[in-house]
Design a protein around this motif. Sequence first.
Motif, mmCIF file in Angstrom:
data_model
loop_
_atom_site.group_PDB
_atom_site.id
_atom_site.type_symbol
_atom_site.label_atom_id
_atom_site.label_comp_id
_atom_site.label_asym_id
_atom_site.label_seq_id
_atom_site.Cartn_x
_atom_site.Cartn_y
_atom_site.Cartn_z
ATOM 1 N N SER A 2 0.829 -1.203 0.000
ATOM 2 C CA SER A 2 0.000 0.000 0.000
ATOM 3 C C SER A 2 0.869 1.260 0.000
ATOM 4 N N ILE A 3 0.256 2.365 -0.418
ATOM 5 C CA ILE A 3 0.958 3.642 -0.519
ATOM 6 C C ILE A 3 0.234 4.669 0.343
ATOM 7 N N ARG A 4 0.992 5.398 1.175
ATOM 8 C CA ARG A 4 0.437 6.465 2.008
ATOM 9 C C ARG A 4 0.900 7.804 1.461
ATOM 10 N N SER A 5 -0.028 8.768 1.392
ATOM 11 C CA SER A 5 0.356 10.103 0.931
ATOM 12 C C SER A 5 -0.590 11.151 1.493
ATOM 13 N N TRP A 6 -0.090 12.375 1.645
ATOM 14 C CA TRP A 6 -0.900 13.517 2.061
ATOM 15 C C TRP A 6 -1.328 14.250 0.804
ATOM 16 N N GLU A 7 -2.641 14.518 0.663
ATOM 17 C CA GLU A 7 -3.162 15.203 -0.507
ATOM 18 C C GLU A 7 -4.099 16.326 -0.072
ATOM 19 N N SER A 8 -4.069 17.425 -0.821
ATOM 20 C CA SER A 8 -4.950 18.563 -0.534
ATOM 21 C C SER A 8 -6.375 18.250 -0.962
ATOM 22 N N ILE A 9 -7.314 18.605 -0.093
ATOM 23 C CA ILE A 9 -8.727 18.399 -0.385
ATOM 24 C C ILE A 9 -9.390 19.721 -0.752
ATOM 25 N N LYS A 10 -9.144 20.757 0.058
ATOM 26 C CA LYS A 10 -9.733 22.073 -0.138
ATOM 27 C C LYS A 10 -8.690 23.135 0.154
ATOM 28 N N ALA A 11 -8.960 24.324 -0.330
ATOM 29 C CA ALA A 11 -8.115 25.470 -0.012
ATOM 30 C C ALA A 11 -9.012 26.650 0.326
ATOM 31 N N CYS A 12 -8.553 27.479 1.242
ATOM 32 C CA CYS A 12 -9.295 28.695 1.589
ATOM 33 C C CYS A 12 -8.308 29.705 2.185
ATOM 34 N N ALA A 25 -5.495 15.554 3.630
ATOM 35 C CA ALA A 25 -5.899 14.258 4.167
ATOM 36 C C ALA A 25 -4.797 13.246 3.888
ATOM 37 N N GLU A 26 -4.527 12.405 4.880
ATOM 38 C CA GLU A 26 -3.575 11.317 4.681
ATOM 39 C C GLU A 26 -4.366 10.122 4.142
ATOM 40 N N LEU A 27 -4.039 9.727 2.919
ATOM 41 C CA LEU A 27 -4.751 8.638 2.251
ATOM 42 C C LEU A 27 -3.862 7.417 2.133
ATOM 43 N N VAL A 28 -4.470 6.248 2.260
ATOM 44 C CA VAL A 28 -3.767 4.978 2.049
ATOM 45 C C VAL A 28 -4.408 4.316 0.836
ATOM 46 N N TYR A 29 -3.605 4.147 -0.208
ATOM 47 C CA TYR A 29 -4.075 3.469 -1.408
ATOM 48 C C TYR A 29 -3.755 1.993 -1.289
ATOM 49 N N PRO A 30 -4.677 1.112 -1.701
ATOM 50 C CA PRO A 30 -4.452 -0.327 -1.557
ATOM 51 C C PRO A 30 -3.355 -0.832 -2.489
ATOM 52 N N ALA A 31 -2.898 -2.028 -2.196
ATOM 53 C CA ALA A 31 -1.874 -2.668 -3.033
ATOM 54 C C ALA A 31 -2.442 -2.960 -4.414
ATOM 55 N N GLU A 32 -1.540 -3.264 -5.353
ATOM 56 C CA GLU A 32 -1.960 -3.513 -6.730
ATOM 57 C C GLU A 32 -2.927 -4.687 -6.840
ATOM 58 N N TRP A 33 -2.817 -5.646 -5.969
ATOM 59 C CA TRP A 33 -3.666 -6.816 -6.077
ATOM 60 C C TRP A 33 -5.045 -6.590 -5.466
ATOM 61 N N PRO A 35 -7.169 -3.658 -6.493
ATOM 62 C CA PRO A 35 -7.428 -2.388 -7.188
ATOM 63 C C PRO A 35 -8.858 -1.861 -7.055
ATOM 64 N N ASP A 36 -9.828 -2.678 -6.655
ATOM 65 C CA ASP A 36 -11.210 -2.223 -6.573
ATOM 66 C C ASP A 36 -11.511 -1.442 -5.296
ATOM 67 N N GLN A 37 -10.585 -1.397 -4.386
ATOM 68 C CA GLN A 37 -10.792 -0.729 -3.107
ATOM 69 C C GLN A 37 -10.526 0.778 -3.236
ATOM 70 N N PRO A 38 -11.375 1.629 -2.661
ATOM 71 C CA PRO A 38 -11.091 3.066 -2.646
ATOM 72 C C PRO A 38 -10.016 3.374 -1.599
ATOM 73 N N PRO A 39 -9.360 4.511 -1.707
ATOM 74 C CA PRO A 39 -8.371 4.868 -0.680
ATOM 75 C C PRO A 39 -9.053 5.138 0.660
ATOM 76 N N ARG A 40 -8.341 4.881 1.737
ATOM 77 C CA ARG A 40 -8.864 5.133 3.090
ATOM 78 C C ARG A 40 -8.242 6.404 3.644
ATOM 79 N N VAL A 41 -9.044 7.165 4.349
ATOM 80 C CA VAL A 41 -8.577 8.395 4.979
ATOM 81 C C VAL A 41 -8.145 8.071 6.402
ATOM 82 N N LEU A 42 -6.888 8.376 6.717
ATOM 83 C CA LEU A 42 -6.364 8.114 8.056
ATOM 84 C C LEU A 42 -6.423 9.340 8.958
#
Length: 76
Positions: A2-12, A25-33, A35-42
Amino acid sequence: MSIRSWESIKACYCHHIQEEVALEAELVYPAEWLPDQPPRVLAHRCSQAFRCNLDGRSSCAWAGTNPAFDPFLETF
């Protein structure tokens, strides 16, 4: 793997530090095997929360000092 990354959601504009800030938001993307799973917000954070906390005044919920004020809340 899995891959963890911080991504911008909104700006103000933040009136507390007089600058544009982003809600991230810190998102965790599932492993390649899985692929149907959405990322989870940690976690969520403000891009400039550290600067707000150094100021000594209460600012907003995302800086952790004022849970009653949310600058990213959309009001209609």
